[in-house]
Design an enzyme around this catalytic site. Structure first.
Site, PDB file in Angstrom:
ATOM      1  CG  PHE B  39      -4.628   8.447   7.511  1.00 29.53           C
ATOM      2  CD1 PHE B  39      -3.579   8.581   8.153  1.00 29.53           C
ATOM      3  CD2 PHE B  39      -5.554   9.630   8.909  1.00 29.53           C
ATOM      4  CE1 PHE B  39      -2.737   9.139   9.092  1.00 29.53           C
ATOM      5  CE2 PHE B  39      -5.529   9.941   9.508  1.00 29.53           C
ATOM      6  CZ  PHE B  39      -3.719  10.155   9.763  1.00 29.53           C
ATOM      7  CB  VAL B  77      -9.598   5.673   8.215  1.00 26.61           C
ATOM      8  CG1 VAL B  77      -8.976   4.724   7.062  1.00 26.61           C
ATOM      9  CG2 VAL B  77      -9.260   6.772   9.194  1.00 26.61           C
ATOM     10  CB  CYS B  78      -9.632   5.701   2.086  1.00 26.13           C
ATOM     11  SG  CYS B  78     -10.700   5.196   0.471  1.00 26.13           S
ATOM     12  CB  VAL B  79     -15.359   3.904   3.220  1.00 27.32           C
ATOM     13  CG1 VAL B  79     -15.408   3.996   2.186  1.00 27.32           C
ATOM     14  CG2 VAL B  79     -15.755   2.244   3.953  1.00 27.32           C
ATOM     15  CB  ALA B  82     -10.028   1.305   6.126  1.00 30.28           C
TER      16      ALA B  82
END
Lengths: 125, 119, 98
Positions: B39, B77-79, B82
């Site tokens: 994501f 989820v891409c840090v 996010a």
């Protein structure tokens, strides 16, 4: 960084959006840099409004946003040297290669299509 | 076949999250594996457990969580994306994990195909 | 190669750009792009012409949701999500024209 030493795939990043209006151009560039760190065979393609990403002279102070365009010039340092621009997209926007902030290879639509076919992974944002 | 998925748009705003989910479900039903769902961009909003859709609407976040639970699908989820959008470990829905963009590139390398869903 | 298009052809240029650049292969129309698969629109002629070079498919659940499943251009194949998965598996790579 290269966890997959041995596997080198052809990654193509297709940039079709103008910078600043949306975040795609910036976040696409971030993936490009990571792909380079994984030592993949990376190419970047700029078509349609994506060619605006490479326009010389971006001044973003007035919109209080980071100007990320210098990163395109830094790509060479990451061994990302395959930058392609579609001729028709450039012409349709009144641009020539001289308007761009980095050296690119200008290709006809058909040549670009063939190049796209040869890729393993095509990422578009 | 091992399929990597990239989701670039948030739930409810754009159909991308629905299309990606239905694609994953169909792929699993056909006996394929989902290597990872990554994501990115506003797609990270698919992962917040604070989501509360009306009762007569689909729960997109819970649907992903169930997919992870039932089929052991890796939801990443891409840090950077996010944190920019207020998604952190403490509001992450079950089945999701936060990690770096390297996970997307790795999925591109390891999966047989990478399919992008977005706007 | 499989080209996935998801934008309405009467609002955005994604389909036209895809048709201009893509080498012969398969085009799958999903989400708002399924309107391109319907009869009588201003893009119908372009879609029909493209059928010489491309196999064109449209996602049936998206056509049905938009009440246009009964007006699909002859020669455009409809597929469900399982068919979408098959198309991805059949082609060695895919590009999403978002």
């Amino acid at each position: 960084m290269s966890e997959e030493s041995g596997t080198v795939k052809k990654f193509m990043f297709v940039n079709r959006t103008a910078p600043y209006g949306t975040v795609y151009a910036l976040e696409s560039l971030e993936v490009v840099l990571i792909s380079a760190a994984f030592e993949q065979d990376v190419s970047l393609v700029f078509i349609e409004d994506g060619v605006w990403q490479l326009k010389k002279g971006q001044q973003t102070k007035g919109i209080e946003t980071k100007n990320f365009s210098p990163t395109y010039r830094a790509l060479e340092g990451y061994d990302v040297e395959k930058l392609y621009v579609e001729r028709e997209s450039l012409a349709a926007r009144g641009l020539t290669e001289d308007d761009l902030l980095v050296d690119v290879t200008v290709l006809a639509a058909e040549e670009l299509g063939k190049l796209m076919d040869e890729q393993d992974v095509v990422l578009s944002f | 076949m091992n399929l990597g998925i990239l989701v670039n748009e948030g739930p409810y705003q754009h159909q991308a999250a629905d299309s990606a989910y239905l694609f994953c479900k169909a792929a699993l039903a056909k006996g394929h594996q989902i290597h990872r769902v990554f994501f990115y961009h506003d797609g990270v909003n698919n992962s917040t457990r604070l989501t509360e859709p009306p009762q007569d609407d689909r729960n997109i976040v819970a649907r992903w969580s169930k997919l992870a639970q039932d089929h052991n699908v890796d939801l990443v989820v891409c840090v950077a994306a996010a944190l920019r959008r207020g998604i952190r470990d403490d509001n992450l829905a079950p089945g999701f994990r936060i990690s770096g963009l390297g996970q997307l590139v790795e999925s591109g390398i390891q999966a047989d195909r990478l399919v992008v869903f977005g706007d | 190669m499989l080209h996935i298009v998801n934008k309405s052809p009467t609002e955005r240029k994604s389909l036209d750009t895809c048709l201009r650049i893509a080498a012969p292969g398969t085009i799958l129309l999903i989400e708002d792009a399924v309107y391109a698969a319907t009869r009588g629109t201003e893009v119908e002629a372009r879609v029909k012409a493209a059928m010489q070079r491309f196999r064109i498919c449209a996602l049936l659940p998206d056509l049905e949701a938009r009440a246009v499943a009964d007006r699909v251009i002859e020669g455009v194949a409809t597929v469900d999500y399982g068919g979408f998965v098959d198309l991805v598996a059949e082609h060695r790579n895919c590009q999403s024209w978002l």
